[in-house]
Design an enzyme around this catalytic site. Structure first.
Site, mmCIF file in Angstrom:
data_model
loop_
_atom_site.group_PDB
_atom_site.id
_atom_site.type_symbol
_atom_site.label_atom_id
_atom_site.label_comp_id
_atom_site.label_asym_id
_atom_site.label_seq_id
_atom_site.Cartn_x
_atom_site.Cartn_y
_atom_site.Cartn_z
ATOM 1 C CG ASP A 185 -37.239 1.936 19.328
ATOM 2 O OD1 ASP A 185 -38.313 2.346 19.807
ATOM 3 O OD2 ASP A 185 -37.000 0.722 19.198
HETATM 4 C C1 BGC Z 1 -39.842 -0.452 20.675
HETATM 5 C C2 BGC Z 1 -40.478 -0.028 19.386
HETATM 6 C C3 BGC Z 1 -41.769 0.714 19.635
HETATM 7 C C4 BGC Z 1 -41.491 1.888 20.571
HETATM 8 C C5 BGC Z 1 -42.695 2.737 20.858
HETATM 9 C C6 BGC Z 1 -39.772 0.664 21.698
HETATM 10 O O1 BGC Z 1 -39.405 0.187 22.946
HETATM 11 O O2 BGC Z 1 -38.539 -0.949 20.421
HETATM 12 O O3 BGC Z 1 -40.688 -1.139 18.564
HETATM 13 O O4 BGC Z 1 -42.328 1.146 18.436
HETATM 14 O O5 BGC Z 1 -40.987 1.376 21.784
HETATM 15 O O6 BGC Z 1 -43.605 2.104 21.663
#
Ligand code: BGC
Length: 756
Positions: free
Chosen positions: A288
Site C-alpha cells: 500500500d
Molecule cells: C489506500 C489504498 C489505495 C492507495 C493508493 C492508500 O492510502 O490505503 O486503498 O489504493 O492509497 O491510492
C-alpha cells in the site's frame, strides 16, 4: 427453521502445501526469460517501483524527475494520472526512450466507478446482487481503460464489523461469504473470466486489498494494529481475499496493519505460506501507499531493513516508498537478500504486463477515440441509476409514509439536499464533482409537473460553520460554497418551507468525506446541528421522510423512535439524485438489505450477526439477566440486523422444505421456500439462507450466511426459491486449521434478514 444431520466422519484437509503454480504459458516464459536476460540488476529493480504520478498530472512529464526515471528504467508503473493523452505520452517515453522499451502499467483507484460512479462498495453490497456488482465493475473497467488505465486498486474486501472505521464504506460489510461473493463478481467484472481475462482492451487488472485483516483495526482507528486468533482469521476474515484469488485476481495489495505482530508488508507467512503456497496465487503483490517506509515507524528497523524484509516476504512492487529502488542493490551486495529474489519479483511484474498484452501493444489502452465515446455515457448512467436504486435500504416506513404521491407540495430540506459533491461518495477520484444531479434536481425531474417541490438548506453539515468550505477529499478541495447564514437563520427558513408542504424530505447524515480513508469516528450519530433540524421539522406535525446519507452503520435510535420513514441511501454515485427520487415516488420499490449490523449505540460495537453463543447466552426473548452475557443498560439486540431492509410491498415466507433430512459427505440436499408477494406493489426481495452448525469441536457461530438470491415478484405472485446445501458449505477451520466438516446436526434458516 429446519435441521439436517450430516453422517460419517469427513475430515478433509484443505491446508496442504500447494506448489507455486508455474506459468503454463510457454510463450510467455520464453519472452520473459529472454527479456530478463538482457536486464541489468538496476533495471530489474526498476520494474518493482511504483511512484504516484504527482508531477506528471500537471503536464511536466518531460522535465520531471519521473520522466528521467522512466528513461533510466527505474519505474515499472505509475498511478493516478488521469487522461488518455497524458498516459499515452508517458507510455511513449517508456517504450521509445528507455533502453529496453518496457511498457509501464498505469493504475488508479477506480473503486466504485470511473466517471460514471456507482454506489460506494458498502452500498453495492446492500444490493445483494452479484450481477449488478459485476456490471458496475465491468462498466468501471470500460471507462477507465478508455482513458488509459489498465490496473485498478480494487476490490477492497476487508471484512469490517466496526463502523467507527471510516473505511467500512469501501468494503462489502461484515460478512465473509457476502464479501467473497462480491470479491469474485468484481474481479470478473474488471478482468473477465478465466482464459478470457485481459483479452479485450476494456478488461483491466484488479488488485484485491488490503491483505490482510485491515478491517479489524483496533478501536476502529485507521492504520491501527490488528490482532486475532488464526481460527477467527480463517473462519471469518480471510475468505474474501481467497475468493478473489480463486477468481483469478492479477494482483494483491498488502495492508498497512500488522498481522500477528509483523506488518503485512513484511509478513512472510501471510504472503508466501498462505497467499502463494496455500491459495496458489501466481500474480504479484504491491505494497500500500508508502507501506515500506512506514515499517520504520512500525518499529521493525531502518529503511534498508524494511525494504529488505518486504522483498524477503515476497512483496513484488513498492508503492511510493522507493525503498526497493534505494536499498535492494546494497542488500544484495551485503548478502542480506539474493538477486534471485529480485528476479522473481521482476518476473511477476513482467508477466502481468505480458498478460495484459502490453508487450504486444503498449498502447492497447491508449485509444483516444474510445475516451470520447465510452465515458460517462447515457447507457452507463442508466445502469448506475438502476443499481443505485437497488442499493437503498428502507429502514422504517410507518403508516406507508413512502412512497410519496406525485401531487401536492414536497419540501426538500437539509444540507445534503442540494449538493453535487456529496453524491458520489468517497474514492471517486476520476469523477467530475460538478456532474452529478443533486437530490433536489433528481426529485424535481422524477416528480413531474403535478408536484410543487420547495427547498431549504436548514443547517450546516456540522456545528463547525466553516467545515463545508474547507472540506477536502484526497487532497482535492470539494469546492463547496461557504454558507454564511447562521444555523438559526437557516432553520427558520426551513421551518416556513416545511410548514407549507404536505410532506418533508429531510436529506441528512454524513457528508462524503466523513467516511473513507482516515475518517474514523467515535460518535456515530447524525451530526448535532442536523439532528436539531430534524427534531424541529418533526414538530411541524408534517410527515417526515429521512433520506440518510452514510458511509458506515450509524447509531439511529432516536430517529428510529421518532421519524416515520427512513431510507438509507449510502452514497449512491453520480446518478443517486435520480435513483433516490425513483424510490421516493414509488417508481422503484426499495429492495436493498443491510450488509452490516446497525447497533443501538457505540458501546455495543463490535456487534455482528454471526457471533458465538458464549457459555451464558441470554434466554430467548430476554434482554437482561444477571450473570448472563449482556449489558446493564442496553439489550444485546441490534437496532437493525444484518440482512434487514423493508419494501413497499410485503413478502410472505412459507415453510422450509428439505429434500432430505440427512446427508453424507458425498451427497447434498435442497432447502426450498415459497415466497409470495402479499402487498400492493411489485417488488424485489433478497431471500437469504443461513446455517448453524449446532455442535463442533470448536465453537460455531449462531448462524452463518451461506446463500442468497434476489427475486422479483409481481403483486400476488409466488416463487419457490431453492438453495443447495453441500458438504462444502458445512466446512470450517478447526483447531488445527484444517478445513473440515464434522458430522452432526445443522439448522437451516431461510428468511428476509438474519433475524427473521
Ligand atoms: C489506500 C489504498 C489505495 C492507495 C493508493 C492508500 O492510502 O490505503 O486503498 O489504493 O492509497 O491510492
Amino acid at each position: 427453521m429446519k435441521k439436517i444431520f450430516i453422517l460419517g466422519l469427513a475430515m478433509i484437509t484443505m491446508f496442504g502445501c500447494q506448489q507455486n503454480k508455474q506459468s503454463t504459458d510457454v510463450e510467455m516464459d520464453r519472452f520473459v526469460n529472454e527479456l530478463m536476460s538482457k536486464m541489468t540488476l538496476e533495471e530489474k529493480i526498476g520494474q518493482l517501483n511504483l511512484p504516484s504520478s504527482g508531477d506528471i498530472t500537471t503536464g511536466q512529464a518531460k522535465s520531471s524527475n519521473i520522466a528521467e526515471k522512466i528513461k533510466a528504467g527505474q519505474i515499472g508503473g505509475l498511478f493516478n494520472i488521469k487522461g488518455v493523452e497524458k498516459i499515452k505520452e508517458v507510455q511513449r517515453i517508456a517504450v521509445e526512450e528507455s533502453r529496453l522499451q518496457i511498457p509501464l502499467i498505469f493504475a488508479m483507484d477506480v473503486i466504485h466507478g470511473y466517471e460514471t460512479v456507482f454506489p460506494i462498495p458498502l452500498g453495492l453490497a446492500a444490493t445483494w446482487d452479484r450481477e449488478a456488482v459485476e456490471q458496475a465493475a465491468r462498466i468501471s473497467a470500460v471507462e477507465a481503460s478508455a482513458d488509459g488505465i489498465c490496473w485498478t486498486f480494487s476490490p477492497m474486501v476487508d471484512v469490517s464489523r466496526d463502523p467507527r472505521w471510516g473505511r467500512m464504506s469501501e468494503g462489502f460489510g461484515e460478512d465473509t461469504y457476502l464479501g467473497g461473493e462480491f470479491a469474485k463478481a468484481m474481479v470478473y467484472g474488471y478482468q473477465g473470466r478465466g482464459q478470457d481475462a485481459y483479452k479485450a482492451n476494456n478488461q483491466i487488472m484488479a488488485c484485491v486489498k488490503h491483505y490482510a485483516l485491515y478491517g479489524a483495526s483496533e478501536a476502529g482507528r485507521d492504520y491501527n494494529t490488528t490482532d486475532m486468533s488464526r481460527i477467527r482469521m480463517f473462519n471469518e476474515y480471510m475468505y474474501p481475499y481467497q475468493a478473489a484469488v480463486d477468481a483469478g485476481v492479477g494482483s494483491v495489495m498488502a495492508s498497512f496493519n500488522e498481522v500477528d505482530g509483523v506488518p503485512a508488508t513484511a509478513n512472510k507467512w501471510l504472503m508466501t505460506d498462505v497467499l502463494r503456497d496455500q491459495w496458489g496465487f501466481d500474480g504479484f503483490v504491491v505494497t500500500d501507499y508508502t507501506g515500506i517506509i512506514e515499517m520504520v515507524d512500525h518499529g521493525i528497523g531502518d529503511f534498508e531493513t524494511a525494504s529488505i524484509r518486504a522483498l524477503d516476504a515476497d512483496i513484488d512492487m513498492d508503492m511510493v516508498s522507493e525503498g526497493f529502488l534505494l536499498n535492494l542493490q546494497k542488500g544484495i551486495k551485503e548478502g542480506k537478500i539474493s538477486e534471485a529474489q529480485v528476479d522473481l519479483a521482476c518476473r511477476r511484474i513482467l508477466e502481468a504486463k505480458y498478460k495484459l498484452g502490453l508487450f504486444a501493444d503498449p498502447y492497447k489502452y491508449c485509444d483516444v477515440e474510445r475516451a470520447k465515446s465510452e465515458i460517462y455515457t447515457v447507457e452507463h448512467k442508466a445502469v448506475a441509476r438502476e443499481i443505485a436504486s437497488k442499493s437503498f435500504v428502507l429502514l422504517k416506513n410507518d403508516k406507508n409514509t413512502l412512497p410519496l404521491n406525485k401531487k401536492g407540495t414536497v419540501a426538500v430540506v437539509g444540507p445534503l439536499a442540494n449538493t453535487r459533491s456529496n453524491m458520489p461518495g468517497t474514492w471517486s477520484v476520476a469523477v467530475d464533482l460538478d456532474a452529478s444531479k443533486t437530490l433536489l434536481e433528481g426529485i424535481r425531474e422524477v416528480a413531474g409537473d403535478k408536484v410543487r417541490v420547495t427547498y431549504a438548506k436548514g443547517s450546516h453539515l456540522t456545528s463547525d460553520a466553516t467545515y463545508e468550505k474547507n472540506a477536502t477529499m484526497f487532497g482535492k478541495t470539494l469546492g463547496r460554497e461557504e454558507e454564511k447564514r447562521s444555523d438559526a437563520q437557516m432553520l427558520s427558513e426551513a421551518l416556513s418551507v416545511a410548514r407549507n408542504a404536505d410532506v418533508i424530505v429531510a436529506a441528512l447524515g454524513e457528508s462524503a468525506e466523513m467516511s473513507g480513508e482516515a475518517s474514523s469516528r467515535t460518535e456515530l450519530n447524525i451530526p448535532d446541528v442536523q439532528q436539531t433540524l430534524l427534531k424541529e421539522l418533526l414538530k411541524t406535525g408534517k410527515p417526515v421522510v429521512l433520506v440518510l446519507f452514510n458511509g458506515r452503520a450509524l447509531t439511529l435510535q432516536w430517529e428510529a423512535d421518532h421519524v416515520p420513514a427512513i431510507l438509507d441511501v449510502w452514497f449512491g454515485g453520480t446518478e443517486a439524485g435520480l435513483a433516490i427520487a425513483d424510490v421516493l415516488f414509488g417508481d422503484v420499490s426499495p429492495s436493498g438489505k443491510l450488509p452490516v449490523t446497525f447497533p443501538q449505540n457505540v458501546g455495543q460495537i463490535p456487534l455482528f450477526y454471526n457471533h458465538k453463543t458464549t457459555g451464558r447466552p441470554l434466554a430467548e426473548g430476554k434482554w437482561f439477566e444477571k450473570f448472563r452475557s449482556n449489558y446493564l443498560d442496553v439489550s444485546n439486540d441490534p437496532l437493525y440486523p444484518f440482512g434487514y431492509g423493508l419494501s413497499y410491498t410485503e413478502f410472505e415466507y412459507g415453510d422450509i422444505k428439505l429434500s432430505a433430512s440427512e446427508m453424507t459427505n458425498e451427497s447434498e440436499l435442497t432447502a426450498s421456500v415459497m415466497v409470495t408477494n402479499k402487498g400492493q406493489f411489485d417488488g424485489e426481495e433478497v431471500v437469504q439462507l443461513y446455517l448453524r452448525d449446532v455442535v463442533g469441536t470448536v465453537t460455531r457461530p449462531v448462524q452463518e450466511l451461506k446463500g442468497f438470491e434476489r427475486i422479483s415478484l409481481k403483486v400476488g405472485e409466488s416463487k419457490e426459491v431453492s438453495f443447495k446445501v453441500t458438504p462444502e458449505m458445512l466446512k470450517f477451520y478447526n483447531y488445527d486449521l484444517q478445513y473440515v466438516n464434522e458430522p452432526g446436526d445443522f439448522k437451516v434458516m431461510i428468511g428476509g434478514n438474519s433475524k427473521d
